[in-house]
Write an enzyme that holds these catalytic residues in place. Sequence first.
Site, short mmCIF file in Angstrom:
data_model
loop_
_atom_site.label_atom_id
_atom_site.label_comp_id
_atom_site.label_asym_id
_atom_site.label_seq_id
_atom_site.Cartn_x
_atom_site.Cartn_y
_atom_site.Cartn_z
N ARG A 61 -3.88 3.84 -1.04
CA ARG A 61 -4.50 2.77 -1.81
C ARG A 61 -3.71 1.47 -1.67
O ARG A 61 -2.49 1.48 -1.54
CB ARG A 61 -4.64 3.12 -3.29
CG ARG A 61 -3.46 2.87 -4.17
CD ARG A 61 -2.62 4.10 -4.48
NE ARG A 61 -2.97 5.33 -3.87
CZ ARG A 61 -3.38 6.41 -4.50
NH1 ARG A 61 -3.47 6.38 -5.78
NH2 ARG A 61 -3.63 7.50 -3.86
N GLY A 104 0.83 -1.20 0.00
CA GLY A 104 0.00 0.00 0.00
C GLY A 104 0.86 1.25 0.00
O GLY A 104 2.01 1.23 0.44
N HIS A 105 0.31 2.33 -0.53
CA HIS A 105 1.01 3.62 -0.47
C HIS A 105 0.01 4.75 -0.63
O HIS A 105 -1.11 4.54 -1.11
CB HIS A 105 2.14 3.69 -1.50
CG HIS A 105 1.67 3.62 -2.92
ND1 HIS A 105 1.43 2.44 -3.57
CD2 HIS A 105 1.38 4.60 -3.80
CE1 HIS A 105 1.01 2.69 -4.80
NE2 HIS A 105 0.98 4.00 -4.97
N GLY A 106 0.45 5.93 -0.21
CA GLY A 106 -0.41 7.10 -0.32
C GLY A 106 0.22 8.14 -1.22
O GLY A 106 1.42 8.08 -1.52
N PHE A 162 3.72 8.41 0.10
CA PHE A 162 3.84 7.93 1.48
C PHE A 162 3.92 6.41 1.44
O PHE A 162 3.03 5.77 0.86
CB PHE A 162 2.61 8.30 2.31
CG PHE A 162 2.48 9.77 2.56
CD1 PHE A 162 3.24 10.38 3.55
CD2 PHE A 162 1.60 10.53 1.81
CE1 PHE A 162 3.13 11.74 3.78
CE2 PHE A 162 1.49 11.89 2.04
CZ PHE A 162 2.25 12.50 3.03
#
Lengths: 142, 142
Positions: A98, A51-53, A123
């Site tokens: 996401r 996941g990452h933002g 992020f």
Amino acid sequence: MSIDNCRIIDLPKIADQRGNLSVIEGGNQIPFDIKRVYYLYDVPGGSARAGHGHKELQQLIVAMSGSFDVIVDDGNGRKKFQLNRSYFGLYIPKGMWREVENFSSGGVCLVLASTEYDPLDYFHDYDEFKKFVNVKNNSLQQ
Amino acid sequence: MSIDNCRIIDLPKIADQRGNLSVIEGGNQIPFDIKRVYYLYDVPGGSARAGHGHKELQQLIVAMSGSFDVIVDDGNGRKKFQLNRSYFGLYIPKGMWREVENFSSGGVCLVLASTEYDPLDYFHDYDEFKKFVNVKNNSLQQ
């Protein structure tokens, strides 16, 4: 932005017995210009991505083949979308976390992105992302 | 432009056991901005698309899944490219006729295009296309 701003876009589908065609123009079906296109392929079944933002990046995600799930998270809530049709795109506005998971074998995930690659826009740590969106929301309320 | 200006571009491939990722930025891996993205899917095996030519449009074509052949034609010669890897893209400059055929079942063809849709940029008749490129070549030689 909240997860309620994430939405499925019904893309134009030109049906034809030789195969179907769908089209996406920057600024038309999606509210941004297409600066970058990337895609995941040769994916083993059941696979998931880290996941990452993003701070500013907007995206449209399309299942070009097979299926997978996309979880969006605005720091206050989560929502899961299953993508399994080539004529549906998931629009993700800026300021979202996401995760992509539950790939079918050989699934292909196409992503249209609103900016060029910028490592400072990412992020990789969920707590840092949450801090960022809460500081932003608080500054908007003042 | 001649068919020798059509070329395979080796796209960046980030290999990962969870699946591979390739990326295309407008003006970086390809010599144009991405104004439009379209794709062919739900294609029956052996299928072919009607050929057509373009005046100004430039394209990058990628086999996202399966395989197919692309024939490019500059009005004076033809060349066939087989596409069957997601990390190879076929760049087609302006002023080319193209045909896509010999689809594998369920093949997915992604096209990145340099302009928005413009019906006046298309040739659906090969003889008209040939007349256009020959007039153009003659005017360049004078």
